[in-house]
Write an enzyme that holds these catalytic residues in place. Structure first.
Site, mmCIF file in Angstrom:
data_model
loop_
_atom_site.group_PDB
_atom_site.id
_atom_site.type_symbol
_atom_site.label_atom_id
_atom_site.label_comp_id
_atom_site.label_asym_id
_atom_site.label_seq_id
_atom_site.Cartn_x
_atom_site.Cartn_y
_atom_site.Cartn_z
ATOM 1 C CE LYS A 52 -3.831 -2.419 2.143
ATOM 2 N NZ LYS A 52 -4.531 -2.826 3.363
ATOM 3 C CD GLN A 96 -3.442 -4.475 6.565
ATOM 4 O OE1 GLN A 96 -3.393 -3.510 5.818
ATOM 5 N NE2 GLN A 96 -4.002 -5.622 6.192
ATOM 6 C CG ASP A 119 -9.897 -0.199 4.652
ATOM 7 O OD1 ASP A 119 -9.758 -0.451 3.430
ATOM 8 O OD2 ASP A 119 -9.122 -0.605 5.529
#
Ligand code: NAD
Length: 282
Positions: A52, A96, A119
């Protein structure tokens, strides 16, 4: 059978994001910023975060990674997220997953400001998705929708079977499909006869985490099969949830693993972060 090439499509999306970043810099002097919070030593999580960060650099984002030990307290994680919520250079915050067992994941995700929730896991954005309103949508299912669009696959009236019903994959996938006027059947571990549902579907989308769960006799001729699963098997290689070798012979379209949905997830994260930066108030 046509292969849906997620890698090429993701490169195209990343190219469009890079152009969008350039335009935003020129017109408003804004550089999109992404903050990643990474807790613990899980090698897979570290590998994803590295990918990422690399992708952010490639498209011209500002990005920071908060790397924390797995002994970190919940309140320290919350304090870091709140700091990022206030940071004017940050447009997107990503925690994460999975988090260590002592941390309440649902609570942590709710601390992220909904307008920086790139997200799409915050209940605010999940609610907007379900009601068909604009918001941030989870990157993996959003990437699958982008694939349908790129390959001119019409969803209206199609029978779609989604296998797997997690909050980050199956449920948002089903909502997106419903919003696109497909007839959606969502299946999961308690589904009595999985095969009867997959066989009846025009499109089968699988995100479960079981190698070769979907076999040749479970899909109809000409079906479209999207494999979201990523599983590392004994020999070290990556495979999906679909027995690609046999199932691909029956499909009209299929995604490979690797090189299918995986690269799309990162591309959509960049796209969501750019979307957030465009709304930044200066
Ligand atoms: P999860 O464990 O949270 O959820 C799995 C879902 O599958 C659950 O709804 C469960 O009921 C269902 N399930 C489990 N066994 C089943 C079975 N035998 N039959 C039918 N349903 C079954 O997992 P997740 O986080 O949603 O991830 C699922 C898979 O997708 C994993 O392989 C993961 O690595 C992969 N994934 C890929 C990407 C990507 O970028 N391509 C992103 C996220 C997750």
């Amino acid at each position: 059978m046509q292969l849906i090439d997620g890698k090429s499509l993701a490169n195209r999306v990343q190219g469009d994001v890079a152009k969008g970043v350039e335009k935003l810099k020129q017109e408003k002097n804004i550089v999109p910023g992404l903050a990643v919070i990474l807790i613990g030593d899980d090698p897979a999580s570290h590998a994803y975060v590295k990918m990422k960060a690399k992708a952010c650099e490639k498209v011209g984002f500002y990005s920071i990674t908060h790397n924390m030990p797995d002994t970190i307290s919940q309140s320290e994680i919350i304090a870091t997220i709140e700091m990022m919520n206030q940071n004017p250079r940050i447009d997107g915050i990503l925690v994460q997953l999975p988090l260590p067992k002592h941390v309440d994941t649902d609570m942590i995700l709710e601390v992220i400001a909904p307008h920086k929730d790139v997200d799409g896991f915050h209940p605010f954005n999940v609610g907007r998705l379900v009601t068909g309103l604009d918001g941030f949508v989870a990157c993996t299912p959003l990437g699958v929708m982008k694939m349908f669009e790129a390959y001119d696959i019409d969803l209206e009236g199609k029978d779609v079977c989604v296998v797997g019903a997690s909050n980050i994959v199956g449920k948002p996938m089903s909502s997106l499909l419903l919003n696109a006027n497909a007839t959606v059947t969502t299946t999961h571990i308690y589904t009595k006869d999985l095969k009867s549902h997959t066989l009846a579907a025009d499109i089968v989308i699988v995100g479960v985490g079981v190698p070769s769960l979907i076999k040749e006799d479970m899909v109809r001729d000409g079906a479209i099969v999207i494999d979201i699963g990523i599983n590392r098997i004994e020999d070290g290689s990556l495979v999906g949830d679909v027995d690609f070798h046999s199932v691909s012979k029956k499909c009209s379209f299929i995604t490979p693993v690797p090189g299918g949905v995986g690269p799309m997830t990162i591309a959509m994260l960049l796209s969501n972060t750019l979307k957030s930066a465009r709304k930044r108030e200066i």
